[in-house]
Enzyme design. Structure first.
Site, PDB file in Angstrom:
ATOM      1  N   ASP A 188       0.833  -1.202   0.000  1.00  0.00           N
ATOM      2  CA  ASP A 188       0.000   0.000   0.000  1.00  0.00           C
ATOM      3  C   ASP A 188       0.870   1.255   0.000  1.00  0.00           C
ATOM      4  OD1 ASP A 188      -2.518   1.669   0.553  1.00  0.00           O
ATOM      5  OD2 ASP A 188      -3.274  -0.381   0.678  1.00  0.00           O
ATOM      6  N   HIS A 228      -4.119   5.414   3.398  1.00  0.00           N
ATOM      7  CA  HIS A 228      -4.864   4.337   2.739  1.00  0.00           C
ATOM      8  C   HIS A 228      -4.480   2.966   3.285  1.00  0.00           C
ATOM      9  CE1 HIS A 228      -5.956   1.624  -0.662  1.00  0.00           C
ATOM     10  NE2 HIS A 228      -6.949   2.473  -0.830  1.00  0.00           N
ATOM     11  N   SER A 408     -10.752  -1.310  -2.673  1.00  0.00           N
ATOM     12  CA  SER A 408      -9.623  -1.353  -1.731  1.00  0.00           C
ATOM     13  C   SER A 408     -10.001  -2.057  -0.449  1.00  0.00           C
ATOM     14  CB  SER A 408      -9.177   0.067  -1.374  1.00  0.00           C
ATOM     15  OG  SER A 408      -8.259   0.565  -2.296  1.00  0.00           O
TER      16      SER A 408
END
Length: 567
Positions: A188, A228, A408
């Site tokens: 990520d 994220h 995601s």
């Protein structure tokens, strides 16, 4: 807090004389960029497939042996003499070596690159990054919805209950499979707050955060940049009962930063970082890679992927994903959020043919409009399966939970369940795990290019893998008995809703809709103390004969979907 690092051993096979993140060689002339340089062969290598411990961890070797996979010449590091000759070119910095692509990633200007290309053992090169552009850029998944919150819940899963329950991860946990002994690498953009958030503290206390690796800038600090990765990790690894529990709360993790969010750039370098991350994960012996990342367009338009290149064999990250699958790693990747755009198709490496590509649905099992679709240009079904990626509960760097949208989030929710399923069936290969999860999907009999094989189930997958010894674990064994509608079929406009004790006394939102999704009724109900049921009523004219869905939500985030028939 500090992770138990494997980096010193593993970087021996990855980084050589690294010059990080745009640090130009002293004599550079013109722009310094990163390039993938590939060699012609591995002739004269001092490494041998008969001695894999020279370049793989014991766990990586054991994973291959367990699945009957041979160490190949492809697994050998590039020839050190070739690497040394590239390093000897003035003004060239070797950043990484790559085993699977047989070469090195270098930093240099175009003049030095031409000198490298002239070396007799060099087969070719690919420029990975160019001029930065100032534009916003995010991985696959954006924060949406209301304010973050941190609340205690009578349900141990807190806001994460619906996404775990949809794929029977709650039953999986009740059966004793929470990811113990499974190693998951998370690729990520960064993981800020993970070292301080209460829900992640068991990772440190129990030594289950095995390593961190920043492929983009080098070193081990991944606790910065875009959050994220923190959101993604929480759906699997968070473990704070009555607040938030992920789908693999007892697995062990490697956190790998492969995504460069600096300056708003999107370049092919990130596919190369994905490759390096995958080789690192292989060397570390991981079982599962979760990648909530995808690539379709870049800052230089002629570098963009076209639909025709999504054939599972062309893009660099796609080839890397298939290489990881070939050595026995289960690769789980987000489908992408382009389903509502003119592109609409899955991206890279989601097009790889040996991985699980995950689409997104809501808590009712209805496809999220943003979820990217298939088929691939060579006719393969994509995504493979789907789970909750709309209004998915995640944790932000402050430690508070909120609901976000994106494939995601459906990808790691599923990856966590896959870890528990593989833990429960340790003799399966990665490809068998992929197959059983597909076969357990709600659309297994008629897969399509919207949701693939549908929403998988731990219970169905387990029973398919163990036909002579099915699980048959009742929900009550988890302490999570479910509400029940009665009578069913419903003869009139009023019927009962029997509640488990934990929902008695709470104000519940009940939404009833027909088979098309059209709302028939929405009401708030509350069972009085001492009562275990409430009466629901609907206008007679609003509910004709047919199949209906009753969706129940509690203030804690606990959610149930009950189907019934109106006579």
């Amino acid at each position: 807090m500090s992770a138990r690092f494997l980096l010193p051993f593993l970087l021996t096979s990855l980084a050589v004389g690294a010059s990080w993140a745009g640090a130009a060689p002293a004599s550079a002339q013109g722009p310094v960029r990163r390039h993938l340089v590939q060699f012609r062969d591995k002739v004269g290598s001092p490494f041998s497939v008969g001695q894999p411990a020279q370049f793989l961890s014991a766990r990586a070797i054991a994973r291959r042996q367990r699945q009957g996979i041979q160490v190949r010449d492809h697994d050998l590091p590039p020839v050190p003499a070739y690497v040394q000759q590239v390093r000897a070119v003035p003004g060239v910095a070797v950043v990484y070596r790559t085993r699977w692509m047989n070469g090195v990633i270098v930093e240099c200007d175009s003049t030095r690159l031409a000198q490298v290309q002239a070396l007799p053992f060099v087969a070719g090169s690919q420029t990975l990054n160019r001029v930065n552009r100032d534009r916003p850029k995010y991985p696959i998944g954006r924060r949406r919805g209301g304010d973050a919150e941190r609340v205690l819940s009578p349900n141990p899963y807190g806001l994460a209950y619906a996404q775990a329950n949809q794929i029977d991860a709650t039953t999986m946990h009740a059966a004793g499979f929470r990811g113990e002994g499974m190693h998951i690498a998370v690729f990520d953009s960064g993981f800020p707050g993970v070292e301080t958030i209460p829900a992640f503290q068991p990772l440190y206390q129990q030594n289950r955060l095995l390593s961190t690796f920043d492929v983009v800038q080098g070193g081990t600090n991944v606790y910065s940049t875009h959050p994220h990765g923190t959101w993604v990790l929480s759906t699997m690894a968070a473990n704070e009962p009555n607040t938030f529990i992920g789908t693999a709360p007892m697995a062990s993790y490697h956190l790998v930063r492969t995504e460069d969010t600096r300056g708003g750039t999107e370049t092919e370098a990130e596919e190369a970082y994905w490759l390096i991350g995958a080789e690192y994960a292989d060397s570390a012996g991981v079982d599962i890679i979760n990648s909530s990342l995808g690539y379709t367009t870049f800052d230089i338009p002629w570098q963009n992927h076209t639909y025709a290149t999504l054939d599972g064999n062309t893009a660099l990250a796609t080839r890397a994903a298939d290489e990881a699958a070939a050595v026995g790693i289960l690769v789980v990747n987000s489908a992408g959020n382009e389903g509502g755009s003119s592109w609409q198709y899955v991206g890279v490496p989601a097009d790889a043919d040996s991985i699980l590509t995950i689409g997104a649905v809501d808590s009712m099992g209805i496809r999220a409009g943003f979820s990217s679709v298939g088929p691939t240009p060579d006719g393969r079904i994509k995504p493979n399966i789907a789970c909750m990626g709309a209004q998915t509960a995640v944790i932000d760097p402050s430690g508070f939970a909120f609901r976000g949208n994106g494939t995601s989030f459906s990808s790691p929710v599923l990856a966590g369940m896959a870890a528990g399923f593989w833990q429960a069936n340790p003799n399966l290969t990665a490809q068998q795990v992929r197959s059983f999860l597909e076969q357990s999907g709600t659309q297994a009999a008629a897969p399509d290019n919207l949701l693939g094989y549908g929403i998988p189930s731990f219970v169905r997958a387990y029973n398919l893998a163990n036909p002579n010894n099915p699980l048959n674990l009742p929900a009550a064994a988890a302490g999570l008995s479910v509400p029940e509608l009665y009578p069913n079929p419903v003869p009139g406009a009023a019927f009962g809703l029997r509640l488990p004790a934990r929902l008695v006394g709470l104000e519940l939102t009940v939404r009833i809709s027909d088979a098309t999704g059209r709302a028939v009724s929405e009401q708030r109900v509350k069972a009085a103390a001492g009562a275990d049921s409430v009466v629901l009523s609907v206008e007679k004219s609003a509910m004709k004969a047919g199949v209906y869905i009753c969706e129940l939500r509690a203030p804690s985030g606990e959610h149930h979907t009950l189907r019934f028939v109106k006579e």
